[in-house]
Every structure is written in C-alpha cells, then in structure tokens.
Design an enzyme around this catalytic site. Structure first.
Site, PDB file in Angstrom:
ATOM      1  N   ASP A  33       1.151  -0.975   0.217  1.00 16.39           N
ATOM      2  CA  ASP A  33       0.399   0.357   0.371  1.00 16.39           C
ATOM      3  C   ASP A  33       0.738   1.649  -0.109  1.00 16.39           C
ATOM      4  O   ASP A  33       1.544   0.856   0.589  1.00 16.39           O
ATOM      5  CB  ASP A  33      -1.268  -0.282   1.519  1.00 16.39           C
ATOM      6  CG  ASP A  33      -2.356   0.467   0.986  1.00 16.39           C
ATOM      7  OD1 ASP A  33      -2.187   1.894  -0.044  1.00 16.39           O
ATOM      8  OD2 ASP A  33      -3.382   0.330   1.648  1.00 16.39           O
ATOM      9  N   TYR A 141     -15.048   4.111 -13.320  1.00 13.61           N
ATOM     10  CA  TYR A 141     -14.420   3.273 -12.147  1.00 13.61           C
ATOM     11  C   TYR A 141     -15.378   1.864 -12.601  1.00 13.61           C
ATOM     12  O   TYR A 141     -14.859   0.710 -12.544  1.00 13.61           O
ATOM     13  CB  TYR A 141     -15.352   3.401 -10.731  1.00 13.61           C
ATOM     14  CG  TYR A 141     -15.511   3.030 -10.504  1.00 13.61           C
ATOM     15  CD1 TYR A 141     -14.262   2.474  -8.701  1.00 13.61           C
ATOM     16  CD2 TYR A 141     -16.945   2.168  -9.635  1.00 13.61           C
ATOM     17  CE1 TYR A 141     -14.673   1.807  -7.472  1.00 13.61           C
ATOM     18  CE2 TYR A 141     -16.283   1.357  -8.576  1.00 13.61           C
ATOM     19  CZ  TYR A 141     -15.248   0.911  -7.881  1.00 13.61           C
ATOM     20  OH  TYR A 141     -15.715   0.024  -6.596  1.00 13.61           O
ATOM     21  N   LYS A 145     -13.426  -1.575 -13.114  1.00 11.93           N
ATOM     22  CA  LYS A 145     -13.583  -2.833 -12.912  1.00 11.93           C
ATOM     23  C   LYS A 145     -14.361  -3.929 -13.763  1.00 11.93           C
ATOM     24  O   LYS A 145     -14.281  -4.994 -13.306  1.00 11.93           O
ATOM     25  CB  LYS A 145     -14.700  -2.954 -11.992  1.00 11.93           C
ATOM     26  CG  LYS A 145     -14.043  -1.647 -10.158  1.00 11.93           C
ATOM     27  CD  LYS A 145     -13.091  -2.542  -9.941  1.00 11.93           C
ATOM     28  CE  LYS A 145     -12.773  -2.054  -8.286  1.00 11.93           C
ATOM     29  NZ  LYS A 145     -12.149  -2.303  -7.394  1.00 11.93           N
TER      30      LYS A 145
END
Length: 235
Positions: A33, A141, A145
């Site tokens: 991360d 978005y 996905k």
C-alpha cells in the site's frame, strides 16, 4: 503450513478487513500500500506506488521473499471517482484504470510464475457490482472493474490447468472511507432500501467471501465474479 498472503490496498477499508480475516486464520500476510496499516496484524508492510508497474513488481517480489513464497494474492487496491461521462478527463481515466485494472494485471503477472511452478495458488480480485450493472456517474470506475472481471476470467482459463484458481468478488455498497466525500445520509438510506436484507455491506462481509475463495472449501471455484451485494445484484 500457514498460508502466505499478499494483499494490495490492505491498509484500510475492505483491504484491512481482508488482512484481519486471513491473519485470524493464522496466515502470514504482506500488505502492499501507499501507507502503513494502523494496528494491523500484517506480518510485513511494503510501500508501493501501484501506478508504477516496475515498483509494483518490485514490491510483490519483496513481499514474496519475506514471506518465503506466496499462496494467495488479493488485489484490493482501488480508487473511486464520481463524474458524468462528459466530465471524465483523460487524466481521470488513466488514474482509475491504472490503479484498478492495470495494477491488478501487473500483480497477477508478478505472482503467477511461482504459483504455476508450485502447481497451486489462489488469486482473488476485488471488483465491484458496477462491473455488472454499469456506472452512471462513474463510468471510468465501472469500466475499470469490468476489466478486473475480464482479467479474472482470463487468468482462470489460462492457469487452471496448473492448479491456480482466479476469482473476483463484486461488492455492492460497503461503507468505507472510499467515496465518503460523495455520499449523504439520504444516499445511505436509499441504497439500503435496494437490498432485500435492508442494510449496506460492511468490510467483513467482503473479507469472509474472499477468505472462502482462497481456502480449500472454495477450491473448485474459478473464473467466478461473486456478488456480495445483499441481494442488490443477483446475476
């Protein structure tokens, strides 16, 4: 032997719940991360810029070396933007697709050789119900996905003969910090009413399904995009 798990985006939200779920089961977990997890049970943290493919490959290799191998990869890192199609800029598109889709591919490529050689492994990609129902107001978005689901199916088809499963999880509305700046109390009430269960998801709902897919109990599932939407999506 405990599972060796790499989780991208494991420092907060759904990712942190996934890390907790695997760690509770005795797994050794590496978090990749931008920021270190706060109070996480992760065995190791590796800072990474997922927009940089070379840095992503470096971070995965470092995590794999520290863990002594990798049995499970969970691609959970993601960004969300809300914008009408006419307002999506090329820069917006590149940011969302780079992190949500391209980084998923790069991480999959980085772990697959070791899994294929071992003849086993599990990859779980966190997608979204937006991949199935479209994304009015969030087209980039939703596109990112949908790409994650497509990559999942390609990986399942190519790597299944080597004992590697690849699945996706498609969460619905889950209350996390992502998207918090664009939702209101009225939004939460309206979204909750869409579920037959009458509530929104929590990160632990997604973590439980993710853990199942990477466990022996989920070993005959591959190429699936499983809804965790409280019944909002049923296909």
């Amino acid at each position: 032997m405990s599972q060796r798990v790499i989780v991208t985006g494991g420092s907060g939200g759904i990712g942190a719940a996934i890390v907790d779920r695997f760690a509770t089961d005795g797994a050794r977990v590496a978090v990749l991360d931008r920021r270190a997890p706060a109070g996480s049970p992760a065995s190791v943290f590796v800072e990474v810029d997922l927009r940089d493919p070379a840095d992503t490959r470096r971070a995965v290799a470092e995590a794999r070396d520290v863990l002594g191998g990798v049995d499970v990869l969970v691609n959970c890192a993601g960004v969300f933007q809300h914008a009408p199609l006419l307002d999506i800029t090329v820069e917006d598109w590149d940011l969302v697709l780079d992190i949500n889709a391209r980084a998923t591919l790069v991480a999959m490529q980085a772990v697959a050789p070791a899994m294929l050689e071992a003849g086993r492994g599990s990859i779980v990609n966190i997608a979204s119900m937006a991949a199935k129902v479209g994304g009015g107001g969030e087209g980039h978005y939703a596109a990112s996905k949908a790409a994650v689901v497509a990559l999942t199916r390609a990986g399942a088809q190519e790597w299944g003969c080597h004992g590697v499963t690849v699945n996706a999880v498609c969460p619905g509305y889950v209350l996390t910090e992502m998207g918090a700046d664009t939702r209101s109390e009225e939004d939460v009430a309206a979204w909750s009413a869409k579920s037959p269960l009458g509530r929104l998801g929590i990160p632990e709902d997604v973590a439980g399904v993710t853990h199942f897919l990477a466990s022996p109990a989920g070993g005959y599932l591959t190429g699936q995009a499983i809804n965790v939407t409280g019944g909002m999506v049923m296909h």
